[in-house]
Design a protein around this motif. Structure first.
Motif, PDB file in Angstrom:
ATOM      1  N   GLN A 142       0.829  -1.207   0.000  1.00 48.08           N
ATOM      2  CA  GLN A 142       0.000   0.000   0.000  1.00 48.08           C
ATOM      3  C   GLN A 142       0.862   1.256   0.000  1.00 48.08           C
ATOM      4  O   GLN A 142       0.569   2.223  -0.714  1.00 48.08           O
ATOM      5  CB  GLN A 142      -0.917   0.000   1.223  1.00 48.08           C
ATOM      6  CG  GLN A 142      -1.947  -1.104   1.253  1.00 48.08           C
ATOM      7  CD  GLN A 142      -2.777  -1.056   2.519  1.00 48.08           C
ATOM      8  OE1 GLN A 142      -3.100   0.023   3.019  1.00 48.08           O
ATOM      9  NE2 GLN A 142      -3.132  -2.219   3.058  1.00 48.08           N
ATOM     10  N   PHE A 143       1.924   1.228   0.788  1.00 45.12           N
ATOM     11  CA  PHE A 143       2.807   2.394   0.856  1.00 45.12           C
ATOM     12  C   PHE A 143       3.527   2.612  -0.470  1.00 45.12           C
ATOM     13  O   PHE A 143       3.648   3.758  -0.934  1.00 45.12           O
ATOM     14  CB  PHE A 143       3.817   2.210   1.991  1.00 45.12           C
ATOM     15  CG  PHE A 143       4.767   3.359   2.145  1.00 45.12           C
ATOM     16  CD1 PHE A 143       4.308   4.611   2.507  1.00 45.12           C
ATOM     17  CD2 PHE A 143       6.128   3.191   1.918  1.00 45.12           C
ATOM     18  CE1 PHE A 143       5.179   5.687   2.649  1.00 45.12           C
ATOM     19  CE2 PHE A 143       7.003   4.253   2.056  1.00 45.12           C
ATOM     20  CZ  PHE A 143       6.532   5.504   2.419  1.00 45.12           C
ATOM     21  N   LEU A 144       4.011   1.551  -1.093  1.00 42.21           N
ATOM     22  CA  LEU A 144       4.702   1.684  -2.380  1.00 42.21           C
ATOM     23  C   LEU A 144       3.746   2.179  -3.468  1.00 42.21           C
ATOM     24  O   LEU A 144       4.137   2.987  -4.320  1.00 42.21           O
ATOM     25  CB  LEU A 144       5.326   0.352  -2.786  1.00 42.21           C
ATOM     26  CG  LEU A 144       6.505  -0.137  -1.931  1.00 42.21           C
ATOM     27  CD1 LEU A 144       7.024  -1.474  -2.443  1.00 42.21           C
ATOM     28  CD2 LEU A 144       7.630   0.890  -1.909  1.00 42.21           C
ATOM     29  N   ILE A 145       2.512   1.696  -3.422  1.00 35.80           N
ATOM     30  CA  ILE A 145       1.503   2.169  -4.381  1.00 35.80           C
ATOM     31  C   ILE A 145       1.255   3.664  -4.193  1.00 35.80           C
ATOM     32  O   ILE A 145       1.153   4.425  -5.166  1.00 35.80           O
ATOM     33  CB  ILE A 145       0.199   1.365  -4.228  1.00 35.80           C
ATOM     34  CG1 ILE A 145       0.405  -0.076  -4.691  1.00 35.80           C
ATOM     35  CG2 ILE A 145      -0.932   2.024  -5.022  1.00 35.80           C
ATOM     36  CD1 ILE A 145      -0.776  -0.980  -4.390  1.00 35.80           C
ATOM     37  N   PHE A 146       1.166   4.077  -2.926  1.00 33.85           N
ATOM     38  CA  PHE A 146       0.960   5.506  -2.644  1.00 33.85           C
ATOM     39  C   PHE A 146       2.122   6.335  -3.170  1.00 33.85           C
ATOM     40  O   PHE A 146       1.912   7.380  -3.803  1.00 33.85           O
ATOM     41  CB  PHE A 146       0.794   5.731  -1.142  1.00 33.85           C
ATOM     42  CG  PHE A 146       0.796   7.185  -0.768  1.00 33.85           C
ATOM     43  CD1 PHE A 146      -0.338   7.953  -0.934  1.00 33.85           C
ATOM     44  CD2 PHE A 146       1.948   7.786  -0.275  1.00 33.85           C
ATOM     45  CE1 PHE A 146      -0.337   9.310  -0.605  1.00 33.85           C
ATOM     46  CE2 PHE A 146       1.959   9.136   0.052  1.00 33.85           C
ATOM     47  CZ  PHE A 146       0.808   9.899  -0.119  1.00 33.85           C
ATOM     48  N   LEU A 147       3.361   5.895  -2.927  1.00 36.41           N
ATOM     49  CA  LEU A 147       4.532   6.635  -3.403  1.00 36.41           C
ATOM     50  C   LEU A 147       4.543   6.735  -4.922  1.00 36.41           C
ATOM     51  O   LEU A 147       4.833   7.802  -5.486  1.00 36.41           O
ATOM     52  CB  LEU A 147       5.818   5.956  -2.918  1.00 36.41           C
ATOM     53  CG  LEU A 147       6.166   6.078  -1.438  1.00 36.41           C
ATOM     54  CD1 LEU A 147       7.483   5.361  -1.153  1.00 36.41           C
ATOM     55  CD2 LEU A 147       6.261   7.535  -1.005  1.00 36.41           C
ATOM     56  N   SER A 148       4.233   5.631  -5.576  1.00 35.82           N
ATOM     57  CA  SER A 148       4.217   5.627  -7.040  1.00 35.82           C
ATOM     58  C   SER A 148       3.176   6.597  -7.584  1.00 35.82           C
ATOM     59  O   SER A 148       3.440   7.353  -8.529  1.00 35.82           O
ATOM     60  CB  SER A 148       3.939   4.208  -7.543  1.00 35.82           C
ATOM     61  OG  SER A 148       3.841   4.189  -8.946  1.00 35.82           O
ATOM     62  N   ASN A 149       2.014   6.608  -6.981  1.00 38.92           N
ATOM     63  CA  ASN A 149       0.960   7.518  -7.430  1.00 38.92           C
ATOM     64  C   ASN A 149       1.271   8.968  -7.072  1.00 38.92           C
ATOM     65  O   ASN A 149       1.020   9.888  -7.861  1.00 38.92           O
ATOM     66  CB  ASN A 149      -0.379   7.110  -6.816  1.00 38.92           C
ATOM     67  CG  ASN A 149      -0.874   5.780  -7.335  1.00 38.92           C
ATOM     68  OD1 ASN A 149      -0.504   5.354  -8.431  1.00 38.92           O
ATOM     69  ND2 ASN A 149      -1.702   5.096  -6.556  1.00 38.92           N
ATOM     70  N   ALA A 150       1.827   9.182  -5.873  1.00 37.65           N
ATOM     71  CA  ALA A 150       2.131  10.545  -5.427  1.00 37.65           C
ATOM     72  C   ALA A 150       3.192  11.189  -6.307  1.00 37.65           C
ATOM     73  O   ALA A 150       3.163  12.409  -6.532  1.00 37.65           O
ATOM     74  CB  ALA A 150       2.596  10.526  -3.973  1.00 37.65           C
TER      75      ALA A 150
END
Length: 319
Positions: A71-79
């Motif tokens: 979830q955190f990696l997905i957030f970073l990628s999207n951010a």
């Protein structure tokens, strides 16, 4: 200077990573969830128990069924692409669209507050500098201390009570008309007025005591030439280091004021997201606010370096 800017940008990227990580950890550590909180705060529903199948479908829709590190990696990628996805409260739109729609309102309030603070704070600081150790100086110092000590929401409540409820001069709530700006702008401007007054006073006193100012006085220079042309101009340059961060902090610090006056800015949405456990909105706005503050500080340092060659040379040596 270019090397210095590149290093600062790299530092900002690293800092934003840790801001994201800390915010993510805090969000995941907080008790409760959006669907439970929303049911609890609803006027008609008192049972916060959520059917397992409903909760599972909701978690899958927001990718909350994945491991937290994913979830955190997905957030970073999207951010990194300025894509935060939909919020829990507003699933029909995306967080970045909410930010782009509401942030200009918060920014407008901050700019107006800083403008008012400069108009009042600079003259007040100049008067205090030339009237050192007098009653005027003490009053200006007291006003600036009170302004910087009180939170803006306390000032807002006081202004609402005096100007709106007692004197009926301006409305206490609402948005869209010029009169609606008065109370929120005043509430946000009081603290910067205090900071700018103190900084202007100290900077001008320091400049007036410098050798070249004394020489200018000794050569028979008048008030206009010595004070306005040399002392005041050189005293205003360091003020940039105060105004820039103040603008950034006001922009991200309108949460309580916007809620008090029902202003549809980003601060109001941020507070609502925290109350309803809208974690994607909290994550997105926190990272966005942190980015604004960090890049504003960088821009202020660059401008200061351009205006003051000594600072630019020092920055280049450090770089």
């Amino acid at each position: 200077m270019l090397k210095y800017i590149v290093k600062r940008v790299a530092f900002i990227i690293v800092a934003l990573f840790f801001v994201s990580l800390i915010t993510f950890i805090l969000v995941k550590s907080a008790p409760g969830s959006y669907i439970e909180t929303e049911r609890l705060l609803s006027q008609n529903i008192t049972d916060i128990t959520v059917p397992p199948e409903v909760k599972a479908a909701w978690e899958k829709a927001y990718q909350l069924d994945k491991p937290e590190w994913q979830q955190f990696l997905i957030f970073l990628s999207n951010a990194a692409r300025f894509e935060f996805g939909p919020s829990f409260q507003y699933p029909s739109t995306t967080i970045e669209k909410i930010i782009m729609r509401t942030f200009p309102i918060s920014f407008r309030l901050a700019v107006m507050a800083i403008g008012l603070a400069l108009v009042i704070g600079i003259p007040l600081g100049i008067i205090a500098a030339f009237k050192r150790n007098t009653v005027i100086d003490r009053i200006a110092t007291l006003v600036s201390m009170i302004g910087t000590s009180l939170p803006n929401y306390v000032i807002a409540v006081f202004l609402i009570y005096i100007l709106a409820l007692k004197l009926h001069l301006v409305p206490s709530i609402g948005w869209g008309e010029p009169k609606n700006y008065v109370l929120p702008v005043l509430s946000l401007a009081i603290a910067p007025i205090g900071s700018i007054t103190r900084y202007m006073r100290a900077s001008l006193i320091e400049t007036l005591n410098k050798e070249y100012i004394r020489v200018a006085w000794a050569k028979g220079g008048g008030f206009r030439q010595v004070v306005l042309k040399h002392a005041l101009r050189n005293s205003l340059i360091p003020l940039i280091t105060v105004v820039g961060p103040q603008l950034a902090y006001l922009t991200v610090g309108t949460v309580f004021v916007e809620n008090l006056f029902n202003i549809p800015g980003l601060g109001k949405f941020y507070a609502s997201a925290a109350i309803y456990r809208d974690y994607p909105m909290v994550m997105g706005t926190t990272v966005f606010f942190a980015t604004i503050v960090m890049f504003t500080n960088l821009i202020v340092d660059i401008i200061y370096g351009i205006l003051d060659p000594r600072i630019r040379k020092h920055s280049m040596l450090e770089g």
